[in-house]
Design an enzyme around this catalytic site. Structure first.
Site, PDB file in Angstrom:
ATOM      1  N   PRO A 161       4.655  -1.552  -0.963  1.00  0.00           N
ATOM      2  CA  PRO A 161       4.283  -0.464  -0.055  1.00  0.00           C
ATOM      3  C   PRO A 161       2.797  -0.358   0.251  1.00  0.00           C
ATOM      4  O   PRO A 161       2.414   0.422   1.123  1.00  0.00           O
ATOM      5  CB  PRO A 161       4.766   0.784  -0.811  1.00  0.00           C
ATOM      6  CG  PRO A 161       4.742   0.389  -2.251  1.00  0.00           C
ATOM      7  CD  PRO A 161       5.117  -1.060  -2.278  1.00  0.00           C
ATOM      8  N   LYS A 196       4.077  -1.683   5.568  1.00  0.00           N
ATOM      9  CA  LYS A 196       4.637  -2.576   6.584  1.00  0.00           C
ATOM     10  C   LYS A 196       6.158  -2.537   6.714  1.00  0.00           C
ATOM     11  O   LYS A 196       6.699  -3.045   7.688  1.00  0.00           O
ATOM     12  CB  LYS A 196       4.216  -4.026   6.285  1.00  0.00           C
ATOM     13  CG  LYS A 196       2.724  -4.275   6.348  1.00  0.00           C
ATOM     14  CD  LYS A 196       2.190  -3.946   7.707  1.00  0.00           C
ATOM     15  CE  LYS A 196       0.685  -4.040   7.777  1.00  0.00           C
ATOM     16  NZ  LYS A 196       0.129  -3.368   8.951  1.00  0.00           N
ATOM     17  N   TYR A 201      -7.593   4.670  -0.377  1.00  0.00           N
ATOM     18  CA  TYR A 201      -7.105   3.607  -1.255  1.00  0.00           C
ATOM     19  C   TYR A 201      -8.191   3.331  -2.288  1.00  0.00           C
ATOM     20  O   TYR A 201      -9.311   2.954  -1.929  1.00  0.00           O
ATOM     21  CB  TYR A 201      -6.824   2.335  -0.464  1.00  0.00           C
ATOM     22  CG  TYR A 201      -5.673   2.445   0.502  1.00  0.00           C
ATOM     23  CD1 TYR A 201      -4.406   1.961   0.169  1.00  0.00           C
ATOM     24  CD2 TYR A 201      -5.837   3.015   1.766  1.00  0.00           C
ATOM     25  CE1 TYR A 201      -3.345   2.050   1.054  1.00  0.00           C
ATOM     26  CE2 TYR A 201      -4.784   3.107   2.658  1.00  0.00           C
ATOM     27  CZ  TYR A 201      -3.542   2.625   2.299  1.00  0.00           C
ATOM     28  OH  TYR A 201      -2.483   2.716   3.176  1.00  0.00           O
ATOM     29  N   TYR A 230      -3.945  -3.887   9.380  1.00  0.00           N
ATOM     30  CA  TYR A 230      -3.474  -2.562   8.982  1.00  0.00           C
ATOM     31  C   TYR A 230      -2.804  -1.829  10.140  1.00  0.00           C
ATOM     32  O   TYR A 230      -1.767  -1.175   9.950  1.00  0.00           O
ATOM     33  CB  TYR A 230      -4.631  -1.730   8.442  1.00  0.00           C
ATOM     34  CG  TYR A 230      -4.192  -0.468   7.733  1.00  0.00           C
ATOM     35  CD1 TYR A 230      -3.917  -0.483   6.376  1.00  0.00           C
ATOM     36  CD2 TYR A 230      -4.056   0.739   8.430  1.00  0.00           C
ATOM     37  CE1 TYR A 230      -3.479   0.672   5.731  1.00  0.00           C
ATOM     38  CE2 TYR A 230      -3.634   1.893   7.796  1.00  0.00           C
ATOM     39  CZ  TYR A 230      -3.343   1.846   6.447  1.00  0.00           C
ATOM     40  OH  TYR A 230      -2.913   2.995   5.818  1.00  0.00           O
ATOM     41  N   HIS A 253      -4.331   8.874  12.662  1.00  0.00           N
ATOM     42  CA  HIS A 253      -5.485   8.474  11.855  1.00  0.00           C
ATOM     43  C   HIS A 253      -6.184   7.296  12.512  1.00  0.00           C
ATOM     44  O   HIS A 253      -5.554   6.279  12.816  1.00  0.00           O
ATOM     45  CB  HIS A 253      -5.041   8.080  10.439  1.00  0.00           C
ATOM     46  CG  HIS A 253      -4.720   9.257   9.578  1.00  0.00           C
ATOM     47  ND1 HIS A 253      -4.596   9.175   8.203  1.00  0.00           N
ATOM     48  CD2 HIS A 253      -4.500  10.566   9.889  1.00  0.00           C
ATOM     49  CE1 HIS A 253      -4.313  10.369   7.716  1.00  0.00           C
ATOM     50  NE2 HIS A 253      -4.249  11.222   8.715  1.00  0.00           N
TER      51      HIS A 253
END
Length: 401
Positions: free
Chosen positions: A300, A304, A201, A392, A72
């Site tokens: 979560p 990480k 998200y 990220y 991604h």
């Protein structure tokens, strides 16, 4: 039995450390309390940062990830019925993340370990780590009904929060930092293709939602299936949510103006995950080194946990190799400090992302407006988006920065 490095725990951290040491000719023994089938099916993380993917490739464990995992280059943020794509690769010079389940990483690392012949003892429950502050530490364990002792030069505690390794650090030398979050995640696996090709998200007045996916069949190379999450109160019973209610609530929370309806399908698994932040300092005591969940836990949201564990064991392997080759203990002595710098950066990212996207039960209208202002900043300012994308895709491993 005696070895150079006793590794307690055969999760991804312990297994990867064993692989890295084996490649450098350093002996190790891996002790795992559960059986192989349990290790290869326990569901955990599914997002691999760029650094984790690179580490798996370097260890010879990345072929199936590259073949079957989903690369991604961006994610989508949704709020106020709007969609905003964060182009991770464009903002970070080509970095990306991979959707590839932890179970599949463990399967590959177990197969590599067994192929090389290094000891990997399933059903071996560690009872205690002793004499960690001497040059001859040992691990007492029970295997096949007998109490045994594994003598070693170093112990890697990769046995999680509830393992014996963390307890071997004297309380007088320990400081812990933690936070329990006032919500949890209801997670489902659904036998239906994802509604979006990248992770979504969503922040909504009713709570957070996440649209994710897994390769079909746990990594068989087929079309991906949906992995989806809803913010729920702590202590929620997953069985109290009917399948139709879950789909209805997901659709409400991710809906956008002009957007498509969610594709629905059979829900094959559901579970509730509590959310917690935790750090144990130090991560080293004598010749005992804590790694992964034995030393730190993150909510979560930022994906990480597994990635922090990989950074820990890559750092430890480098330190042990350098000490063997040069006699210089600098890397060993710096292990805790080096790892903790990265841990706290990841804790901060996970904290910020969790706080930003969830609906707080006691939030005031002022608090909500501040969070939306921050989302506007990330989606409208390249500098803010770059900072988010760098966090990220992963904080560099110690000594890589």
């Amino acid at each position: 039995m005696r070895t150079t490095v006793a590794i307690v725990g055969a999760g991804p951290a312990g297994l990867l450390l064993a692989r890295l040491l084996d490649a450098e000719g350093i002996e190790s023994v891996v002790l795992e309390s559960r059986d192989r089938a349990h290790v290869e099916r326990r569901q955990r993380a599914g997002i691999l940062e760029q650094g984790t993917a690179d580490a798996l490739r370097a260890a010879g464990a990345g072929a199936r990830m590259d073949r079957e995992g989903l690369r991604h280059t961006g994610i989508e943020l949704r709020f106020d019925r709007r969609r905003h794509r964060v182009d991770l690769s464009a903002l970070t010079g080509g970095r990306s993340v991979y959707v590839h389940a932890q179970t599949e990483v463990c399967k590959d690392l177990i197969a590599l370990r067994l192929r090389t012949g290094g000891p990997l003892l399933f059903g071996a429950r560690a009872l205690a780590v002793e004499d960690a502050d001497t040059d001859r530490p040992r691990v007492r364990y029970r295997h096949e009904g007998r109490d045994e002792v594994l003598e070693c030069s170093y112990v890697a505690g990769c046995d999680g929060y509830w393992g014996v390794s963390r307890a071997a650090v004297p309380p007088a030398l320990t400081r812990t930092y933690e936070r329990s979050w006032p919500y949890a995640w209801l997670g489902i696996l659904a036998d239906v293709p994802p509604s979006h090709h990248e992770l979504v998200y969503a922040r909504h007045d009713r709570g957070f939602a996440l649209l994710s996916m897994r390769p079909a069949g746990g990594g068989t190379g087929g079309a991906p299936v949906s992995r989806l999450y809803l913010q729920v109160p702590p202590g929620t019973d997953a069985a109290s949510w009917g399948d139709a209610d879950i789909w209805d609530e997901l659709e409400r929370r991710v809906e956008t103006d002009g957007g498509r309806r969610l594709a629905r399908g059979a829900i094959t698994a559901k579970a509730v995950t509590p959310m917690r932040s935790y750090v144990h300092e130090p991560m080293r005591h004598g010749r005992l080194f804590l790694a992964g969940d034995a030393a730190h836990i993150v909510p979560p949201t930022g994906a990480k946990g597994l990635n922090l564990a990989v950074g820990d064991v890559v750092t430890l392997a480098r330190a042990l190799v350098a000490h063997r080759d040069t006699g210089d203990p600098a890397g060993i002595d710096a292990y805790s400090a080096d790892c903790l710098r990265r841990v706290w950066q990841a804790e901060h990212f996970s904290y910020t992302m969790t706080d930003l996207l969830h609906r707080h039960p006691d939030a005031s209208p002022f608090d909500d407006r501040l969070r939306r202002a921050r989302l506007d900043r990330i989606t409208g300012c390249r500098a803010a988006a770059t900072d988010f994308a760098e966090g990220y895709t992963g904080i560099p491993f110690p000594r890589d920065a």
